[in-house]
Design a protein around this motif. Structure first.
Motif, mmCIF file in Angstrom:
data_model
loop_
_atom_site.group_PDB
_atom_site.id
_atom_site.type_symbol
_atom_site.label_atom_id
_atom_site.label_comp_id
_atom_site.label_asym_id
_atom_site.label_seq_id
_atom_site.Cartn_x
_atom_site.Cartn_y
_atom_site.Cartn_z
ATOM 1 N N ASP A 92 0.870 -1.436 0.097
ATOM 2 C CA ASP A 92 -0.077 -0.037 0.027
ATOM 3 C C ASP A 92 0.860 1.142 0.077
ATOM 4 N N ILE A 93 1.468 1.509 -1.170
ATOM 5 C CA ILE A 93 2.150 3.008 -1.196
ATOM 6 C C ILE A 93 1.384 4.050 -1.185
ATOM 7 N N ALA A 94 0.235 4.099 -1.780
ATOM 8 C CA ALA A 94 -0.719 4.989 -1.524
ATOM 9 C C ALA A 94 -1.165 5.435 -0.092
ATOM 10 N N GLY A 95 -1.318 4.694 0.785
ATOM 11 C CA GLY A 95 -1.695 4.932 2.049
ATOM 12 C C GLY A 95 -0.352 4.991 3.126
ATOM 13 N N ALA A 96 0.900 4.646 2.691
ATOM 14 C CA ALA A 96 2.062 4.673 3.415
ATOM 15 C C ALA A 96 2.530 6.095 3.972
ATOM 16 N N GLY A 97 2.804 6.281 5.163
ATOM 17 C CA GLY A 97 2.970 7.436 5.777
ATOM 18 C C GLY A 97 1.982 8.677 5.558
ATOM 19 N N ALA A 98 0.613 8.196 5.733
ATOM 20 C CA ALA A 98 -0.396 9.180 5.647
ATOM 21 C C ALA A 98 -0.637 10.211 6.811
ATOM 22 N N ASP A 99 -0.931 11.334 6.036
ATOM 23 C CA ASP A 99 -1.181 12.295 7.102
ATOM 24 C C ASP A 99 -2.630 12.471 7.618
ATOM 25 N N LYS A 100 -2.879 13.431 8.344
ATOM 26 C CA LYS A 100 -4.124 13.681 8.792
ATOM 27 C C LYS A 100 -5.623 13.493 8.160
ATOM 28 N N GLU A 101 -5.159 13.898 6.894
ATOM 29 C CA GLU A 101 -6.192 13.701 5.912
ATOM 30 C C GLU A 101 -6.437 12.265 5.137
ATOM 31 N N GLY A 102 -5.397 11.556 5.653
ATOM 32 C CA GLY A 102 -5.080 10.110 5.024
ATOM 33 C C GLY A 102 -4.547 10.238 3.771
ATOM 34 N N VAL A 103 -3.805 11.070 3.450
ATOM 35 C CA VAL A 103 -2.950 11.143 2.044
ATOM 36 C C VAL A 103 -1.834 10.453 2.360
ATOM 37 N N GLY A 104 -1.223 9.576 1.602
ATOM 38 C CA GLY A 104 0.041 8.809 1.750
ATOM 39 C C GLY A 104 1.275 9.838 1.375
ATOM 40 N N SER A 105 2.469 9.506 1.981
ATOM 41 C CA SER A 105 3.497 10.379 1.380
ATOM 42 C C SER A 105 4.137 10.491 -0.097
ATOM 43 N N SER A 106 3.700 9.330 -0.726
ATOM 44 C CA SER A 106 3.979 9.212 -2.175
ATOM 45 C C SER A 106 3.062 10.514 -2.997
ATOM 46 N N MET A 107 1.852 10.514 -2.355
ATOM 47 C CA MET A 107 0.879 11.395 -3.026
ATOM 48 C C MET A 107 1.196 12.686 -2.455
ATOM 49 N N GLN A 108 1.578 13.007 -1.162
ATOM 50 C CA GLN A 108 1.846 14.243 -0.910
ATOM 51 C C GLN A 108 3.078 14.712 -1.675
ATOM 52 N N SER A 109 4.215 13.892 -1.925
ATOM 53 C CA SER A 109 5.285 14.213 -2.822
ATOM 54 C C SER A 109 4.816 14.502 -4.117
ATOM 55 N N ALA A 110 4.040 13.890 -4.544
ATOM 56 C CA ALA A 110 3.321 14.294 -6.093
ATOM 57 C C ALA A 110 2.890 15.652 -5.917
ATOM 58 N N LYS A 111 2.248 15.842 -5.108
ATOM 59 C CA LYS A 111 1.535 17.109 -4.911
ATOM 60 C C LYS A 111 2.331 18.263 -4.937
#
Length: 162
Positions: free
Chosen positions: A69-88
């Motif tokens: 689950d790379i989408a959910g790994a390292g999720a923030d308060k909103e549930g967004v994972g670190s990979s998607m945080q980096s993409a944003k």
């Protein structure tokens, strides 16, 4: 030796090794029949392997669900994972890599979900098959009994239908 003559010889050798009869992979029958003096032996099916494969598919499902689950790994308060945080963050700074990373995470997540569904179907189907076959065996065994209550063998059933 020319190719044509060598090829003809190889074909003749292969044809000489083939049998005109179909033979199943089994022990040769002693005395022209199966076990017990010509009676066919009873059919025995061991279904432990169905349960073992189903269990392994279940275990793989659990491990894959957690580890992939790379989408959910390292999720923030909103549930967004670190990979998607980096993409944003990359996209916010006008890096085209941000969109590519987002696409990669989406494709990966989709493919992992597909594999998870496959594992779940394998596990569920084999567990169901094992239970279903066991129930069928119990029903058949209960229906075919000798007068003394013992099970009727396959060879005895074969004799009944002749």
């Amino acid at each position: 030796m020319s190719f044509d003559s060598e090829w003809s010889q190889l074909k003749a050798d292969a044809a000489g090794q083939q049998s005109a009869h179909t033979r199943l992979n089994q022990l040769a029958a002693a005395g022209g029949g199966g076990e017990d003096g010509g009676r066919a032996s009873d059919l025995v099916v061991h279904q432990d392997d169905l349960g073992a494969v189903g269990h392994e598919a279940f275990v793989l499902h659990g491990k894959l669900r957690k580890a992939a689950d790379i989408a959910g790994a390292g999720a923030d308060k909103e549930g967004v994972g670190s990979s998607m945080q980096s993409a944003k963050a990359l996209s916010d700074h006008n890096f085209t890599m941000g969109e590519e990373l987002s696409t990669t995470v989406s494709v990966w997540t989709s493919q992992v979900k597909t594999v998870l569904q496959m594992c779940a179907h394998i596990s569920n189907h084999l567990d169901y098959s094992k239970k279903s076959h066991a129930n069928d065996d119990d029903l058949i065994a209960a229906a075919f009994r000798n007068r003394d209550g013992s099970a009727v063998s396959v060879s005895e059933i074969s004799e009944m239908v002749k």
